[in-house]
Design an enzyme around this catalytic site. Structure first.
Site, short mmCIF file in Angstrom:
data_model
loop_
_atom_site.label_atom_id
_atom_site.label_comp_id
_atom_site.label_asym_id
_atom_site.label_seq_id
_atom_site.Cartn_x
_atom_site.Cartn_y
_atom_site.Cartn_z
N SER A 73 -11.48 -2.94 1.77
CA SER A 73 -10.81 -3.25 3.03
C SER A 73 -10.55 -1.76 3.68
O SER A 73 -9.85 -1.03 2.98
CB SER A 73 -9.54 -3.98 2.78
OG SER A 73 -9.77 -5.32 2.15
N ARG A 117 0.94 -1.13 0.12
CA ARG A 117 0.05 -0.01 0.09
C ARG A 117 0.97 1.20 0.09
O ARG A 117 0.45 2.25 0.75
CB ARG A 117 -0.93 0.10 1.30
CG ARG A 117 -1.87 -1.16 1.29
CD ARG A 117 -2.89 -1.26 0.13
NE ARG A 117 -3.54 -2.34 0.00
CZ ARG A 117 -3.34 -3.57 -0.72
NH1 ARG A 117 -2.35 -3.65 -1.31
NH2 ARG A 117 -4.33 -4.51 -0.66
N GLU A 168 -6.66 1.98 5.90
CA GLU A 168 -6.27 1.85 4.55
C GLU A 168 -6.93 3.02 3.64
O GLU A 168 -6.47 3.30 2.58
CB GLU A 168 -6.73 0.35 3.75
CG GLU A 168 -6.30 0.03 2.34
CD GLU A 168 -6.23 -1.24 1.90
OE1 GLU A 168 -6.78 -1.51 0.90
OE2 GLU A 168 -5.71 -2.02 2.74
#
Length: 302
Positions: free
Chosen positions: A225, A175, A295
């Site tokens: 998510s 990420r 996230e």
């Protein structure tokens, strides 16, 4: 936002591509968020001029893609929002290479790759994001990630120059990329795939689609998510083990189907979602000593 800036943006993009007081709930998969002062949907060659206008006028600007990983505050976003979307979504295939604009949807690229008997992008076929956003966060799913298929990326620097960066220069990890750190804006990317068999590629994509439909709350607005995967753990499992399945704040809820997803269950506000995320993170930390990091990226005024 004064009239002169608005008119200048209309001159650059055309009035049909400039939206005043545009609700960001129309531009995020959470379906929440207050109004942007001005939202523009530019073509690639117009971006540099728009940023120049913002600089000279002292106006802040924000770049978004499909809004699939964003939580925009209920107060909206000040300044100019550039939505990199359908105007920059061309997809070209040459052998095993695919060159695509930052606004191209991952699902569209994966579909064209399958039609061309190219394998390696099946993992991305169900990710509801654009290529630009996927590069910025090194998007991944089901064991695949963008860094495995990226060859090079063309970015616009804060100084308005086009640069082409190799995948190594992007410093991709979980990420993470250098794109937001350097203030770059992704314009296009080149993907390198492998020859495959169309029926096998389609079978993999169908299997992943079945997993998504059966395990994820696709029937509700969400941003996928919600939390990053803590090292050595799974966020959804920690949330479930903390007894938070179905936990609700206002119209926001921890999905009963998959605890790793926070969903807009019933006309949630961004404040509801933010409050829920904070409470979930606090409870999980108190129970297990593991800090969940979002996230989802928060932007705008909360």
């Amino acid at each position: 936002m004064n009239q002169e800036i608005y008119e200048t943006l209309c001159d650059i993009c055309g009035a049909e591509s400039v939206f005043v007081q545009e609700p960001m709930s129309r531009h995020t998969t959470f379906r929440t968020g207050g109004p942007a002062d001005v939202l523009v949907t530019p073509k690639a060659e117009q971006i540099s001029r728009i940023l120049d206008v913002c600089r000279k006028a002292g106006q802040p600007w924000t770049v978004i893609g499909n809004g699939s990983n964003l939580l925009v505050g209920d107060g909206g976003i000040r300044g100019v929002v550039l939505e990199i979307g359908r105007q920059i979504a061309e997809i070209e295939i040459d052998g095993t290479s695919i060159t695509a604009g930052a606004g191209a949807m991952l699902s569209s690229i994966a579909s064209k790759a399958a039609q061309a008997a190219l394998t390696g992008m099946e993992f991305a076929s169900g990710i509801p994001g654009s290529l630009g956003g996927a590069v910025v966060m090194n998007a991944g799913a089901y064991g695949g990630e963008m860094k495995n298929i990226l060859k090079e990326v063309t970015v616009l620097t804060p100084e308005g120059e086009l640069q082409t960066l190799s995948v190594e220069e992007l410093d991709l990890s979980y990420r993470h990329s250098i794109v937001p750190e350097r203030g770059y804006l992704v314009i296009q990317a080149v993907l390198e795939l492998q020859p495959g068999k169309p029926e096998e590629i389609q079978a993999i994509m169908d299997d992943l689609k079945e997993k998504r439909v059966s395990k994820q709350p696709l029937e509700y607005p969400s941003a996928g998510s919600t939390f990053k995967r803590p090292e050595g753990y799974f966020a959804g499992k920690l949330i479930q083990d903390a007894g938070l399945r179905g936990f609700q704040v206002g119209g926001a809820q921890v999905s009963e189907k998959h605890c790793g997803f926070v969903i807009n269950r019933d006309h949630a506000t961004s404040a509801d979602i933010c409050n829920l995320m904070d409470q979930v993170s606090g409870i999980v930390f108190k129970k297990f000593g593991v800090r969940l990091e979002p996230e989802v990226k928060k932007i705008g005024e909360f």
